[in-house]
Design a protein around this motif. Structure first.
Motif, mmCIF file in Angstrom:
data_model
loop_
_atom_site.group_PDB
_atom_site.id
_atom_site.type_symbol
_atom_site.label_atom_id
_atom_site.label_comp_id
_atom_site.label_asym_id
_atom_site.label_seq_id
_atom_site.Cartn_x
_atom_site.Cartn_y
_atom_site.Cartn_z
ATOM 1 N N TYR A 273 0.543 -1.510 -0.236
ATOM 2 C CA TYR A 273 -0.273 0.226 0.117
ATOM 3 C C TYR A 273 0.810 1.021 -0.037
ATOM 4 C CZ TYR A 273 -3.288 3.545 1.378
ATOM 5 O OH TYR A 273 -4.440 4.563 1.420
ATOM 6 N N ALA A 274 0.441 1.878 -0.989
ATOM 7 C CA ALA A 274 1.413 3.438 -0.865
ATOM 8 C C ALA A 274 0.366 4.585 -0.541
ATOM 9 C CB ALA A 274 2.304 3.602 -1.977
ATOM 10 N N ILE A 275 1.173 5.416 -0.054
ATOM 11 C CA ILE A 275 0.324 6.973 0.282
ATOM 12 C C ILE A 275 -0.121 7.541 -0.511
ATOM 13 C CG2 ILE A 275 0.704 8.668 1.851
ATOM 14 C CD1 ILE A 275 2.621 7.167 3.889
ATOM 15 N N PRO A 276 -1.168 7.629 -0.773
ATOM 16 C CA PRO A 276 -1.514 8.205 -1.941
ATOM 17 C C PRO A 276 -0.474 9.833 -2.414
ATOM 18 C CG PRO A 276 -3.021 8.345 -0.411
ATOM 19 C CD PRO A 276 -1.971 7.879 0.407
ATOM 20 N N GLY A 277 -0.347 9.756 -3.251
ATOM 21 C CA GLY A 277 1.315 11.373 -3.987
ATOM 22 C C GLY A 277 0.724 12.678 -3.179
ATOM 23 N N TYR A 278 -0.442 12.805 -3.364
ATOM 24 C CA TYR A 278 -1.261 14.391 -2.912
ATOM 25 C C TYR A 278 -1.140 14.726 -1.123
ATOM 26 C CZ TYR A 278 -5.352 12.636 -0.613
ATOM 27 O OH TYR A 278 -6.077 11.943 0.351
ATOM 28 N N LEU A 279 -0.467 12.954 -0.831
ATOM 29 C CA LEU A 279 0.033 13.782 0.706
ATOM 30 C C LEU A 279 1.798 13.795 1.080
ATOM 31 C CD1 LEU A 279 -2.316 11.703 2.378
ATOM 32 C CD2 LEU A 279 -2.481 13.224 2.350
ATOM 33 N N LEU A 280 2.128 13.629 -0.111
ATOM 34 C CA LEU A 280 3.629 13.825 -0.399
ATOM 35 C C LEU A 280 4.081 15.505 -1.389
ATOM 36 C CD1 LEU A 280 4.107 9.739 -1.517
ATOM 37 C CD2 LEU A 280 4.026 11.372 0.509
ATOM 38 N N ARG B 165 -10.595 19.058 0.410
ATOM 39 C CA ARG B 165 -10.959 19.567 -0.858
ATOM 40 C C ARG B 165 -9.763 20.208 -1.249
ATOM 41 N NH1 ARG B 165 -11.933 22.034 4.315
ATOM 42 N NH2 ARG B 165 -11.090 24.350 4.187
ATOM 43 N N SER B 166 -8.294 19.301 -0.207
ATOM 44 C CA SER B 166 -7.464 19.636 -0.552
ATOM 45 C C SER B 166 -7.078 19.559 -2.067
ATOM 46 C CB SER B 166 -6.529 19.791 -0.051
ATOM 47 O OG SER B 166 -5.952 18.455 0.020
ATOM 48 N N LEU B 167 -7.605 18.100 -2.748
ATOM 49 C CA LEU B 167 -7.654 18.311 -4.996
ATOM 50 C C LEU B 167 -8.589 18.279 -5.420
ATOM 51 C CD1 LEU B 167 -5.851 14.791 -3.988
ATOM 52 C CD2 LEU B 167 -5.073 16.668 -4.840
ATOM 53 N N ASN C 244 4.930 23.320 -0.135
ATOM 54 C CA ASN C 244 4.760 25.021 -1.284
ATOM 55 C C ASN C 244 4.118 24.639 -2.397
ATOM 56 O OD1 ASN C 244 6.538 23.354 -2.987
ATOM 57 N ND2 ASN C 244 8.267 24.600 -2.947
ATOM 58 N N GLU C 245 3.800 23.490 -2.697
ATOM 59 C CA GLU C 245 2.968 23.120 -3.531
ATOM 60 C C GLU C 245 1.032 22.489 -3.517
ATOM 61 O OE1 GLU C 245 4.015 20.225 -6.459
ATOM 62 O OE2 GLU C 245 5.787 20.666 -6.755
ATOM 63 N N ILE C 246 1.156 23.149 -2.422
ATOM 64 C CA ILE C 246 -0.009 22.812 -1.758
ATOM 65 C C ILE C 246 -1.119 24.130 -1.256
ATOM 66 C CG2 ILE C 246 -1.179 22.330 0.479
ATOM 67 C CD1 ILE C 246 0.512 19.989 0.627
ATOM 68 N N ASN C 247 -2.130 24.018 -2.163
ATOM 69 C CA ASN C 247 -3.026 25.096 -1.364
ATOM 70 C C ASN C 247 -2.742 25.640 0.022
ATOM 71 O OD1 ASN C 247 -5.845 26.832 -0.521
ATOM 72 N ND2 ASN C 247 -6.586 25.907 -2.611
ATOM 73 N N LYS C 248 -2.569 27.393 -0.156
ATOM 74 C CA LYS C 248 -2.549 28.205 0.939
ATOM 75 C C LYS C 248 -3.021 27.591 2.122
ATOM 76 C CE LYS C 248 0.483 31.809 -0.543
ATOM 77 N NZ LYS C 248 1.239 32.069 -0.452
ATOM 78 N N ASP C 249 -5.058 27.694 1.661
ATOM 79 C CA ASP C 249 -5.988 27.793 2.003
ATOM 80 C C ASP C 249 -6.102 25.895 3.166
ATOM 81 O OD1 ASP C 249 -6.879 30.033 2.386
ATOM 82 O OD2 ASP C 249 -8.482 29.402 0.661
ATOM 83 N N GLY D 80 -3.112 25.632 5.475
ATOM 84 C CA GLY D 80 -3.586 26.188 7.267
ATOM 85 C C GLY D 80 -4.353 25.587 7.937
ATOM 86 N N GLU D 81 -5.411 24.973 6.678
ATOM 87 C CA GLU D 81 -6.096 24.301 8.139
ATOM 88 C C GLU D 81 -5.955 22.511 8.564
ATOM 89 O OE1 GLU D 81 -9.874 22.503 9.164
ATOM 90 O OE2 GLU D 81 -9.425 24.824 8.810
ATOM 91 N N MET D 82 -4.524 22.338 7.550
ATOM 92 C CA MET D 82 -3.856 21.567 7.687
ATOM 93 C C MET D 82 -3.102 21.515 9.212
ATOM 94 S SD MET D 82 -0.417 19.359 5.904
ATOM 95 C CE MET D 82 0.891 20.970 6.256
ATOM 96 N N ASN D 83 -2.165 22.872 9.240
ATOM 97 C CA ASN D 83 -1.593 23.455 10.704
ATOM 98 C C ASN D 83 -2.441 23.690 11.776
ATOM 99 O OD1 ASN D 83 0.909 23.376 8.995
ATOM 100 N ND2 ASN D 83 0.680 25.332 8.252
#
Length: 177
Positions: free
Chosen positions: A70-77, A161-163, A81-86, A89-92
Motif C-alpha cells: 500500500y502506497a501513500i497517495p501522491g497528494y500527501l507527499l 477538498r485540498s485536491l 509549497n505546492e499545497i493550496n494555502k487554505d 492553513g487548515e492542515m497546520n
C-alpha cells in the motif's frame, strides 16, 4: 510455529475471511505482546481494531489474510509549497489541535488514561482555534485514525477538498504516481 515477525507495524493487510474483523483492507498501526491494532484503509476510518496476534497470524498462514503493498497517495507527499494555502492553513491548524494526541499516540491507541487525557486536551485546544466551538470527540478520533492510516505523516490531516480543481475536474499533481 510461525514467527511473530510475519506481520509488522505499517504493513497493509487484506482480510478475505476472519473471525476477528470484517473483510477489508487494514494497516497495522501498533503492536503489544498479544495484540495488534489495525485501522481500516478507507475514505473515513472510524474505528481502531484490537485483534489477537496469534489468531491473525494463524489466519495469515491459512491465506484468509494476505499482505499487500500500500502506497501513500501522491497528494500527501507534495511539498508544502505546492499545497493550496487554505488547505495548508487548515492542515497546520488540525496538526496544532492534534498535538497532544500525536505526542501520546501509543497511549491513545491502547486507550490508557494518558491517551484519554490527550483526547481531552485536543478537544480543549480546538476551542481556541474555532472561535469557542469545540470539535467533536468523533472528529478528533477520525483525524487520529487518518493520521495512523497514512503512516503518521502531517499531510494526512489535509482537508478532503485540498485536491479539488475546477468544476468537474480533479487537481493535477506534480508527482509521478
Amino acid at each position: 510455529m510461525c514467527s511473530n515477525r510475519k506481520l509488522q507495524i505499517d504493513e497493509a493487510i487484506q482480510v478475505v475471511e476472519s473471525s476477528l474483523v470484517k473483510p477489508a483492507m487494514y494497516r497495522i498501526v501498533h503492536e503489544e505482546y498479544d495484540y495488534l491494532y489495525l485501522v481500516e484503509i478507507c475514505k473515513k476510518p472510524r474505528k481502531l481494531h484490537r485483534v489477537n496476534r496469534s489468531i491473525l497470524i494463524q489466519e495469515f498462514n491459512e491465506h484468509d489474510v494476505t499482505r499487500f503493498k500500500y502506497a501513500i497517495p501522491g497528494y500527501l507527499l507534495l511539498p508544502e509549497n505546492e499545497i493550496n494555502k487554505d488547505s495548508l492553513g487548515e492542515m497546520n491548524k488540525r496538526y496544532e489541535i492534534m498535538a497532544p494526541v500525536i505526542e501520546n499516540i501509543n497511549d491513545v491507541i491502547t486507550g490508557t488514561s494518558a491517551g484519554q487525557q490527550a483526547i481531552k486536551e485536543s478537544l480543549k485546544k480546538s476551542r481556541n482555534f474555532n472561535d469557542g466551538l469545540s470539535l467533536s470527540k468523533t472528529t478528533i478520533y477520525e483525524y487520529t485514525y487518518r493520521y495512523l492510516m497514512f503512516s503518521k505523516i502531517k499531510t494526512a490531516l489535509l482537508p478532503a477538498r485540498s485536491l479539488q480543481g475546477g468544476r468537474g475536474t480533479q487537481r493535477v499533481l506534480s508527482l509521478n504516481n
